[in-house]
Design a protein around this motif. Sequence first.
Motif, PDB file in Angstrom:
ATOM      1  N   THR A 185     -13.426 -38.915 -26.266  1.00 35.36           N
ATOM      2  CA  THR A 185     -12.298 -39.307 -27.218  1.00 35.36           C
ATOM      3  C   THR A 185     -11.492 -38.103 -27.773  1.00 35.36           C
ATOM      4  O   THR A 185     -12.276 -37.149 -28.250  1.00 35.36           O
ATOM      5  CB  THR A 185     -12.696 -40.454 -28.220  1.00 35.36           C
ATOM      6  OG1 THR A 185     -11.580 -40.954 -28.714  1.00 35.36           O
ATOM      7  CG2 THR A 185     -13.651 -39.759 -29.225  1.00 35.36           C
ATOM      8  N   GLU A 186     -10.254 -38.322 -27.911  1.00 38.46           N
ATOM      9  CA  GLU A 186      -9.564 -37.223 -28.651  1.00 38.46           C
ATOM     10  C   GLU A 186      -9.310 -37.775 -29.959  1.00 38.46           C
ATOM     11  O   GLU A 186      -8.432 -36.857 -30.825  1.00 38.46           O
ATOM     12  CB  GLU A 186      -8.246 -36.677 -27.876  1.00 38.46           C
ATOM     13  CG  GLU A 186      -8.647 -36.295 -26.701  1.00 38.46           C
ATOM     14  CD  GLU A 186      -7.434 -35.472 -25.938  1.00 38.46           C
ATOM     15  OE1 GLU A 186      -6.381 -35.775 -26.567  1.00 38.46           O
ATOM     16  OE2 GLU A 186      -7.467 -34.826 -24.973  1.00 38.46           O
ATOM     17  N   LYS A 206     -21.226 -35.239 -33.558  1.00 42.51           N
ATOM     18  CA  LYS A 206     -21.385 -33.609 -32.907  1.00 42.51           C
ATOM     19  C   LYS A 206     -21.179 -33.732 -31.344  1.00 42.51           C
ATOM     20  O   LYS A 206     -20.563 -32.671 -30.953  1.00 42.51           O
ATOM     21  CB  LYS A 206     -22.462 -33.098 -33.343  1.00 42.51           C
ATOM     22  CG  LYS A 206     -23.806 -33.735 -32.675  1.00 42.51           C
ATOM     23  CD  LYS A 206     -25.127 -32.883 -33.293  1.00 42.51           C
ATOM     24  CE  LYS A 206     -26.200 -33.450 -32.615  1.00 42.51           C
ATOM     25  NZ  LYS A 206     -27.373 -32.924 -33.349  1.00 42.51           N
ATOM     26  N   TYR A 207     -21.247 -34.738 -30.614  1.00 42.59           N
ATOM     27  CA  TYR A 207     -21.122 -34.843 -29.154  1.00 42.59           C
ATOM     28  C   TYR A 207     -19.781 -34.980 -28.871  1.00 42.59           C
ATOM     29  O   TYR A 207     -19.287 -34.817 -27.669  1.00 42.59           O
ATOM     30  CB  TYR A 207     -21.877 -35.902 -28.691  1.00 42.59           C
ATOM     31  CG  TYR A 207     -23.192 -35.697 -28.943  1.00 42.59           C
ATOM     32  CD1 TYR A 207     -24.087 -34.287 -28.331  1.00 42.59           C
ATOM     33  CD2 TYR A 207     -24.047 -36.594 -29.633  1.00 42.59           C
ATOM     34  CE1 TYR A 207     -25.278 -34.377 -28.618  1.00 42.59           C
ATOM     35  CE2 TYR A 207     -25.463 -36.405 -29.875  1.00 42.59           C
ATOM     36  CZ  TYR A 207     -26.157 -35.187 -29.417  1.00 42.59           C
ATOM     37  OH  TYR A 207     -27.484 -35.019 -29.618  1.00 42.59           O
ATOM     38  N   CYS A 208     -18.776 -35.286 -29.813  1.00 45.72           N
ATOM     39  CA  CYS A 208     -17.372 -35.510 -29.548  1.00 45.72           C
ATOM     40  C   CYS A 208     -16.624 -34.199 -29.659  1.00 45.72           C
ATOM     41  O   CYS A 208     -15.654 -33.819 -30.643  1.00 45.72           O
ATOM     42  CB  CYS A 208     -16.571 -36.521 -30.547  1.00 45.72           C
ATOM     43  SG  CYS A 208     -17.169 -38.389 -30.453  1.00 45.72           S
ATOM     44  N   THR A 209     -16.978 -33.358 -28.643  1.00 44.61           N
ATOM     45  CA  THR A 209     -16.295 -31.935 -28.799  1.00 44.61           C
ATOM     46  C   THR A 209     -14.887 -31.965 -28.405  1.00 44.61           C
ATOM     47  O   THR A 209     -14.283 -30.708 -28.628  1.00 44.61           O
ATOM     48  CB  THR A 209     -17.183 -31.156 -27.752  1.00 44.61           C
ATOM     49  OG1 THR A 209     -17.344 -31.501 -26.563  1.00 44.61           O
ATOM     50  CG2 THR A 209     -18.631 -31.194 -28.467  1.00 44.61           C
ATOM     51  N   LYS A 210     -14.292 -32.927 -28.007  1.00 48.55           N
ATOM     52  CA  LYS A 210     -12.898 -32.588 -27.647  1.00 48.55           C
ATOM     53  C   LYS A 210     -11.859 -33.379 -28.524  1.00 48.55           C
ATOM     54  O   LYS A 210     -10.760 -33.444 -28.517  1.00 48.55           O
ATOM     55  CB  LYS A 210     -12.484 -33.257 -26.225  1.00 48.55           C
ATOM     56  CG  LYS A 210     -13.182 -32.769 -24.956  1.00 48.55           C
ATOM     57  CD  LYS A 210     -12.801 -33.347 -23.562  1.00 48.55           C
ATOM     58  CE  LYS A 210     -13.417 -32.588 -22.465  1.00 48.55           C
ATOM     59  NZ  LYS A 210     -12.929 -31.264 -22.453  1.00 48.55           N
ATOM     60  N   LEU A 211     -12.469 -33.846 -29.696  1.00 50.22           N
ATOM     61  CA  LEU A 211     -11.883 -34.408 -30.721  1.00 50.22           C
ATOM     62  C   LEU A 211     -10.549 -33.497 -31.226  1.00 50.22           C
ATOM     63  O   LEU A 211     -10.783 -32.509 -31.590  1.00 50.22           O
ATOM     64  CB  LEU A 211     -12.653 -34.841 -32.049  1.00 50.22           C
ATOM     65  CG  LEU A 211     -12.178 -36.086 -32.830  1.00 50.22           C
ATOM     66  CD1 LEU A 211     -12.211 -37.285 -31.925  1.00 50.22           C
ATOM     67  CD2 LEU A 211     -12.893 -36.247 -34.060  1.00 50.22           C
ATOM     68  N   LEU A 214      -8.747 -36.608 -36.400  1.00 44.94           N
ATOM     69  CA  LEU A 214      -9.862 -37.544 -37.171  1.00 44.94           C
ATOM     70  C   LEU A 214      -9.595 -37.777 -38.662  1.00 44.94           C
ATOM     71  O   LEU A 214      -9.038 -36.994 -39.356  1.00 44.94           O
ATOM     72  CB  LEU A 214     -11.023 -36.328 -37.539  1.00 44.94           C
ATOM     73  CG  LEU A 214     -12.370 -36.724 -38.128  1.00 44.94           C
ATOM     74  CD1 LEU A 214     -12.965 -37.759 -37.366  1.00 44.94           C
ATOM     75  CD2 LEU A 214     -13.013 -35.516 -38.455  1.00 44.94           C
ATOM     76  N   ASP A 215      -9.608 -39.079 -38.628  1.00 48.09           N
ATOM     77  CA  ASP A 215      -9.332 -39.668 -40.016  1.00 48.09           C
ATOM     78  C   ASP A 215     -10.687 -40.478 -40.647  1.00 48.09           C
ATOM     79  O   ASP A 215     -10.927 -41.500 -40.083  1.00 48.09           O
ATOM     80  CB  ASP A 215      -8.192 -40.567 -39.921  1.00 48.09           C
ATOM     81  CG  ASP A 215      -7.889 -41.131 -41.527  1.00 48.09           C
ATOM     82  OD1 ASP A 215      -8.548 -41.016 -42.504  1.00 48.09           O
ATOM     83  OD2 ASP A 215      -6.756 -41.698 -41.541  1.00 48.09           O
ATOM     84  N   PRO A 232     -14.189 -27.835 -31.821  1.00 43.17           N
ATOM     85  CA  PRO A 232     -13.271 -26.497 -32.124  1.00 43.17           C
ATOM     86  C   PRO A 232     -11.895 -26.932 -31.834  1.00 43.17           C
ATOM     87  O   PRO A 232     -10.882 -26.090 -32.163  1.00 43.17           O
ATOM     88  CB  PRO A 232     -13.877 -25.798 -30.998  1.00 43.17           C
ATOM     89  CG  PRO A 232     -14.421 -26.582 -30.033  1.00 43.17           C
ATOM     90  CD  PRO A 232     -15.116 -27.715 -30.916  1.00 43.17           C
ATOM     91  N   ASP A 233     -11.400 -28.089 -31.425  1.00 38.87           N
ATOM     92  CA  ASP A 233     -10.140 -28.269 -30.759  1.00 38.87           C
ATOM     93  C   ASP A 233      -9.358 -29.186 -31.976  1.00 38.87           C
ATOM     94  O   ASP A 233      -8.319 -29.909 -31.729  1.00 38.87           O
ATOM     95  CB  ASP A 233     -10.086 -29.073 -29.642  1.00 38.87           C
ATOM     96  CG  ASP A 233     -10.490 -28.290 -28.173  1.00 38.87           C
ATOM     97  OD1 ASP A 233     -10.201 -27.088 -28.666  1.00 38.87           O
ATOM     98  OD2 ASP A 233     -11.048 -28.758 -27.302  1.00 38.87           O
ATOM     99  N   LEU A 234     -10.346 -29.510 -32.904  1.00 43.23           N
ATOM    100  CA  LEU A 234      -9.613 -30.404 -33.996  1.00 43.23           C
ATOM    101  C   LEU A 234      -8.009 -29.805 -34.665  1.00 43.23           C
ATOM    102  O   LEU A 234      -8.121 -28.532 -35.029  1.00 43.23           O
ATOM    103  CB  LEU A 234     -10.502 -30.596 -35.238  1.00 43.23           C
ATOM    104  CG  LEU A 234     -10.655 -31.935 -36.116  1.00 43.23           C
ATOM    105  CD1 LEU A 234     -10.661 -33.038 -35.520  1.00 43.23           C
ATOM    106  CD2 LEU A 234     -11.530 -31.744 -37.216  1.00 43.23           C
TER     107      LEU A 234
END
Length: 396
Positions: A185-186, A206-211, A214-215, A232-234
Motif C-alpha cells: 500500500t502507498e 514497519k513492513y509497509c516500506t512503499k508508503l 500517512l495520516d 523511506p518513500d514517505l
Amino acid sequence: MLFRSGSIHRADETRLNLSALTHADAAETAVLLKEMPELVTVDLGSDGLWSGSEEGGTYTVPADIPESDRTALSAPAAAERDLTWEDIRLLQEAAPGAAVCFRFSLFGKSFTTLDEEMNFHHVTMEDEGAAVREVLPCMTHCRVLDMDFSGVSSESMAQIRDDYPEMEVIWRIWFGNDCSVRTDTERILASNLNHVLTDDNTQDLKYCTKLRLLDIGHNSYLTDFGFLEHMPDLEVAILGVTGMKDLHWLAQCTKLEYLELNTLYGAQDADLAPLENLTALQHLNLCRLGHVKHWEVLRNMTGLRRLYFGRYTWLPDGAREELEELFPDTEINWTLETGCDGPWRFDETGPGGYAERYALLREQFEYSNYTNVSSSWYNDPLYYREGETHYRPWMW
C-alpha cells in the motif's frame, strides 16, 4: 552432441525439448547445455500435476523470444516427473540465455518458471512459506509474489522480501483495532481515536516500506514511531496530536514534502535536530511545540512554502527575524491557535474554500469519503475472497 537419452543435437540449435528428462540425467544434461550457446527455449515439460494452458495465460513468454521459437513451449508431459528444484536451477544456470520452462503445481495452483507473477491470495499455508521458498530460486522471471492471507508470518515474509529485492513481495498486516492493509500500500488513513493506534498494535506497520501518504493524527496513545524508519518513500506524514515524544523517528524520511507535527503530546520543548536532512519539505506545521531546540536545521529547508509555528511554539531571540529574512517568499505563521485551523487548511480564494495544498491533501486521502476509504479492514476489497460478500460492521 549425444544426450544420455539417445537423442542427438547440434551445438547451434535454438530449441530443445527435454520434457522426458529425469533427475538421473539432469547433471550430465546441464554440462551439454553449456555447449549450446544459441539456445533460446528449453522445454522441461511438467510435474504431471500442472493443469494450466498456454491460451489461459498462466505464464508469459518473454517478449524478446521470436515467435518461431515459442513453439518449443509445448503441452506438458502427462507422466509424473522426478526433477528436483535443484535440477531445474542447474539447467537454468547452464543455459543463461534461454527461456527454460518447467510447468508445475503448487498449493493447487498452476505455474511455470517463466511466470512474471505468483498469486497465492487466500491460499493458506502451514509451512511458513517453505514450499514457496524452495521454488523461488527457479522463478527467474517473477516480479510479483502475492502471499496475502497465506498465514505465513510477517517475519518469514520479510525474510523472503529481503532475499529477493527485485521482486514485489506482498502480504497483509493488521494494526490498530480495526485496520488492515497489504504491504504494498502507498496510503494509510487511520487518523483519530476511532482506530485506536497504540505502541502494541502498530509494530507491523514497519513492513509497509512503499508508503507515501500517512495520516495517523489524533492518536494520543501512540508513542513508539519506530515504523517510520522503514518508510523511506514517505512524502506526507500527518502526526499531529499524537504521543510522539521526540522526532528522531523521522530522520530517514528524507522525501517528506508535507509534515504536520502540531500538538505532539509529551513533546513540548521539542528538539528539531532530527529534521536536519528533511530538505525536501515544503509544508511544515510545528504549532504548539513549546520552546523548540535546534531550530537552525530549518535553514536547510530552502524549498519551504509554508512554515507554521503559531502562538505556542517559541524560538530563541533573533530566530524569528532570521527566518523571515532567510525565507522572504515563505508563508510563516506565528499566530495560529491549534495548528489545524485558519489558513493552514482554509482559504476563501482557494479550491473549494481550502488552502491549495490542503485541497490537494483532501484528494490524496479522499477525506470527503473517509468512511469508505480509511484503512479499516472492511474497506479493502482484497480482504475478501473472490465472490465473497463485503460486510461492514454497522451492517451486522
